[in-house]
Design a protein around this motif. Structure first.
Motif: not given
Ligand code: FAD
Ligand code: FAD
Lengths: 645, 645
Positions: B132-134, B21-24, B27-35
């Protein structure tokens, strides 16, 4: 909960496990069996001389099948090899599952998923387990189907031979080696059709077709190459826009699906905001579709036509309806707008031409030999798929049309001399009529024909005509008589449904199966031992509905019986159905596995953007030309010219 | 039992499930963050002007990397994009995992399994989750790597520019558009090498190389085409035998693996007794391997050499050792037997030429510009992979050789004028010696050099020389002095291990990683703000062992540390190891998935025998020629000529 579930898990796994073991072990048991029966032979290596195949060959006929497309393969799958020596001739050594070809263009799936080697299809191992058990029971193997990698350049219905070209040798020395003849008792032509360019200027030189896997590969390469070029620092804005303008000409399912797949590819993988592969290209890409009608998907139910148009627009495909591509040059495509009656030129990066089909040169050559075909633009067969004027020659799939109108005129005309002359017996020229006496003779002839074959339309025509004749029987020279148009109306009423069969895989497939079954039941004349088939049924097409992918994970479905049905709600349902249907139809387990994997892969990882480097060998272009000289690549016009078609 | 297992099953699934679940979700969390950070920008679409990438660009240097092979990709993966603007130029827009290319020839795997698009490799999404987290932590995205689809035709070390050719436009009008220049601060050349034909007559015209995916595809097609032709009724026995004689020239791992894969394909899938695809061809096929040495796999441990030879013979590959292919014509290959000193001609169906590498024309052109390179047959670098005579230019992988001998002579020679002249100070010409005074100066210089860099060999040379000098210090004009050969011996003793690095992926990969790390640690001059790297370590190759597939599900493995090790028992163990090792090395998840699937598929269903129809479009040969005019297909000689290399 777990205690209630567990026993069931156990039971199901026990049954499932046993099934898997049986299926896994069966091939081994089978191999051992055949080896024991004939230790010197190996399974599959059973030529007709093998002791394992049926001994009595004398009363077998030679069946030659041309092509390895939908129609031919369907014949091969159902033909009784105990009755025929089967030879297939085709320059393509695999079957191609065309409905999924548009997905190959965009790299959604690979070409491995849509190709099945013909040698696998015809091998003993491809038979269902049940049939193989039956053969083990009977103790002999079915005869092999001989596949020949060659293109057919001529069919001679008089001598019952076909001429095959095995290579494109240009030098005279090899000319006799490069051709050979095959004689047949029964010939099945399933060579398909070619893309119709409507003689539009420049199409041949500058457009891509989509018929073969190689087309799909080349198309994908060009799209990617254009994307790469557009990303270079030296490329101007204008040039960038040109390179990334993709055009599709045509409005049928192929055109719609190609446009949809291209747009999906660009949208989801290339200029997608999340995956960053070619993001400099965002804002410069366009997919344009030119269609001459008002709607997309002519022939489909209205609801689907609307849905397709709407969905295309939603996914930003530029649909230009009521327009015709009139000319293509190196740099631009001319589009004529029917409404404004004006022509505009557009720069393009790639054009896919998908506007319909026309008969290929082999068919045209055959037609030119048969006076019965001289009036037609495509090869006509009777309702049993037998080519008019060529007994023993059957043509199925895209290469021929069943035309009951033609059959009717041909069969009736043959008996009555020229119907036209008969009609002119009474009345003025524009209201030619057949006398009642003439009708009587006609009815007799139709009766004869309808008894001879169980052709449903023929017997229906008989009934209508005889009723009419009986009703007017009072005066045999009745001045009323029957007019040409009346006669045609009666005939057409019964023939109409079958007359216009679309050039689809569905029709080709059904015709193949029908024909194999017809040929499996010959009526053998005890004296001359000739085989006839006209006692058999005529072909009846069962429309199973249409499926079309319209992009953005949306598909449309129409089933004729249940009226049109298009689950446009989120589209994903129909989209799953679309996937499931094609998965089911693809009969090879290996291709199915590949298809399933490819779908998963492209949805998980996106489509690949890797260009193929063609080759590092110095001789690679020669090699490619050699391969074009080899007999692959049938459908190109240049190729035809070379082999003298 | 089930009660003890169940809780564990639960626990493991809970942990595993959470992980999935975390791995899946990441990417969504990441996208949201950058956006959220920059709503106007989209992830990945971060050019250097993006507010999300580091603002301070002024002190960044331009790094240009040539090629997308093992060496270059390894640099790209490890380079610090906060220090460099990175541009990659290559006519191949993907990385190719060469070790598995022989398997593509036979269709065991598809080319998708061995290619990774370069744009995926360099995308932000390809970074490990941790990195990417970094970046999320730091709040800015790494700069994009710019990939340019072009071939480099010239490197000018004086002006620090490279000339790129973007298309093969022949017409003059487009000539200026078809080229562009890039300037660099640091240049990394990783353009690989080309197949060495040793100028053997006819090779260029009639043989296949194996360097690119296109080569593998063409090779497979030719094998299948020959099988099809051999199965035709018009083919004579003799012609059949010729068509099915497959030749491989060379005895290195590539040659051995190609021969093994071809033989596997023929044995297991084509003329196999159980699967019946081309059984008429059984008894006519042969795979022949011509090797000039006594053994296969020169450079490998004896045990493996023997195993390979024995295994090849067991699987019926005809190995002709101590022989040379001296000439190839359209119909035959001439093989010279060193033992009998006689030449025999053999008819062939296909020849794969895999005899080693030589520098390509770009490298030769660069060498011709550098006087320091004039004595060599390949591009020489120092132990930090910097091209001798071209500061700021690094060359790694197959295109260059680290030659410490050269470095030594170059560096020392530069200080002492021509060493040759120094040596001639005393003694007769064939025993030239350096006086002890000369040695003293040499030692000082070497000391200086070894202090400047931490080059292990250099400091070792210093110690040896200074010891020698100290010992003889009594008489500075000692007539004994030191001879050229003594000096060379001392140098060589320390340099030898590093001198001969084989042209393998392993070396290229390690060099790339080494070089990136070197470049990531510049010494910045506070005044001139020039960057230097010679304080960094020198390259040391760590031999990780060799793996080679020898056919019949057998592989050989050698690990240098543990002596040679080859599990020949059933071979399957090593074979699994071989599979596992390559699976592990292939770093792209998508390619790995494909590889795994392909292996399963070909072992379950056998390899496909479907030939590709190239194309139905009328313009397809032109299109192929256009694609050869496009800049793909670098490594062909004709191509080089066209772009003026
Ligand atoms: C991209 C695309 C998508 C399609 N999608 C659908 C769909 O979704 N649903 C649907 O029902 N239909 C679809 N069709 C239509 C369908 O593919 C055709 O109607 C069907 O292939 C016709 O079958 P066929 O056997 O007559 O011809 P083909 O399948 O074209 O086969 C012709 C065969 O004859 C061989 N041949 C050609 N010339 C010679 C020669 N001179 N000698 C010997 N052999 C020769 C060819 O190599 C080939 O093997 C699609 C078609 C395309 C191109
Ligand atoms: C079939 C085969 C099997 C092999 N098996 C093994 C193995 O098992 N183990 C092993 O260690 N090694 C193996 N090797 C060797 C290994 O592939 C090479 O040593 C390695 O690829 C060298 O890496 P490279 O980066 O120097 O060059 P390459 O990987 O060849 O890459 C060169 C790159 O430069 C590009 N290029 C070429 N010319 C230009 C130009 N003018 N401008 C810009 N770019 C250019 C090319 O397109 C390519 O991207 C094998 C090689 C082959 C061919």
């Amino acid at each position: 909960m777990k205690h209630r579930l567990l026993p069931w898990v156990k039971r199901i796994s026990a049954v499932g496990g046993t099934g898997v073991v049986v299926v896994a072990l069966f091939p081994r048991v089978e191999d051992a069996y055949w080896r024991r029966r004939d230790p010197h032979r190996v399974l599959g290596d059973h030529t007709s001389s093998s002791s394992l195949s049926k001994a009595a060959h004398d009363n077998k006929k030679n069946l030659v099948v041309l092509g390895t497309g939908w129609a031919s393969v369907s014949v091969l799958k159902h033909i009784d090899r105990d009755k025929y020596h089967v030879t297939v001739v085709s320059p393509r050594n695999y079957f191609l599952f065309t409905p999924l070809l548009p997905s190959v263009c965009a790299g959604t799936i690979t070409s491995e998923a849509v190709t099945v080697p013909i040698r696998n299809i015809t091998s003993y191992k491809a038979l269902p387990m049940w049939d193989r058990i039956r053969f083990m029971w009977r103790g002999y193997l079915p005869d092999r189907v001989t596949y020949l990698y060659a293109a057919v350049t001529d069919v001679d219905p008089l001598t019952k031979t076909v001429t095959c070209r095995q290579e494109m040798n240009d030098d005279k020395a090899g000319a006799d080696k490069s051709s050979f003849d095959l004689s047949y008792d029964v010939l099945v032509i399933g060579t398909g059709a070619t893309t119709n360019t409507f003689n539009t200027e420049g199409v041949q030189e500058h457009c891509y077709y989509l018929k073969e896997t190689g087309d799909a590969t080349l198309l994908r390469q060009t799209v990617l190459r254009n994307l790469e070029k557009a990303s270079l620092p030296t490329t101007t804005e204008e040039e960038k826009r040109r390179l990334l303008s993709f055009w599709v000409v045509g409005g049928g399912p192929t055109a719609v699906e190609v446009a949809a797949e291209l747009q999906d590819f660009l949208h989801f993988d290339i200029v997608n905001p999340v995956h960053a592969t070619f993001n400099q290209c965002a804002g410069y890409t366009s997919v344009n579709l030119v269609q001459s009608n008002k709607d997309l998907l002519p022939g489909y139910p209205k609801k689907i036509r609307d849905f397709a148009l709407q969905q295309m627009e939603r996914s930003k495909v530029e649909v230009i309806t009521e327009a015709r591509a009139t000319k293509v040059t190196r740099d631009s495509i001319s589009v004529y707008d029917k409404a404004t009656k004006s022509t505009r030129d557009f720069p393009y990066g790639l054009i896919v031409w998908a506007t319909g089909v026309e008969p290929g040169p082999l068919i045209r050559r055959l037609m030119s030999k048969l006076p019965e075909q001289s009036h037609y633009r495509s090869l006509k067969t009777d309702s049993q798929c037998q080519v008019l004027g060529a007994p023993g020659v059957y043509a199925i799939g895209d290469c021929a049309d069943i035309d009951l109108q033609a059959e009717y005129e041909y069969k009736l005309g043959k008996n009555f001399g020229n119907l036209h002359n008969k009609y002119s017996a009474i009345g003025p020229p524009n209201d030619k009529r057949l006398t009642m006496k003439g009708l009587g003779k006609l009815v007799d002839r139709v009766k004869e024909l309808s008894e001879h074959s169980v052709s449903a339309p023929m017997s229906k025509i008989y009934h209508t005509l005889s009723e009419r004749y009986t009703n007017s029987n009072s005066n045999p020279d009745d001045a009323e008589g029957i007019s040409q148009s009346e006669l045609q109306d009666i005939a057409q009423k019964h023939l109409e449904r079958q007359k216009i069969l679309p050039p689809t895989a569905q029709v080709a497939h059904q015709q193949g199966e029908y024909l194999a079954k017809l040929l499996n039941q010959p009526k053998i004349d005890p004296v001359s031992s000739t085989w006839t088939f006209d006692h058999g049924p005529t072909f009846e097409f069962a429309d199973m509905g249409q499926l079309v992918y319209v992009g953005g994970h949306m598909a449309a479905l129409s089933i004729p019986a249940s009226q049109d049905l298009s689950v446009s709600w989120d589209g994903s349902m129909t989209n799953y159905l679309w996937h499931a249907a094609y998965f089911g139809m693809l009969e090879s387990t290996s291709a199915r596995t590949e298809l399933f994997f490819d779908w998963c892969k492209s949805s998980l990882f996106g489509r690949s953007t890797a260009l193929d480097a063609i080759c590092s060998s110095d001789n690679h272009i020669e090699e490619l030309q050699r391969s074009e000289k080899a007999i692959t690549n049938t459908p190109t016009r240049k190729w035809w010219k070379k082999i003298g078609l």
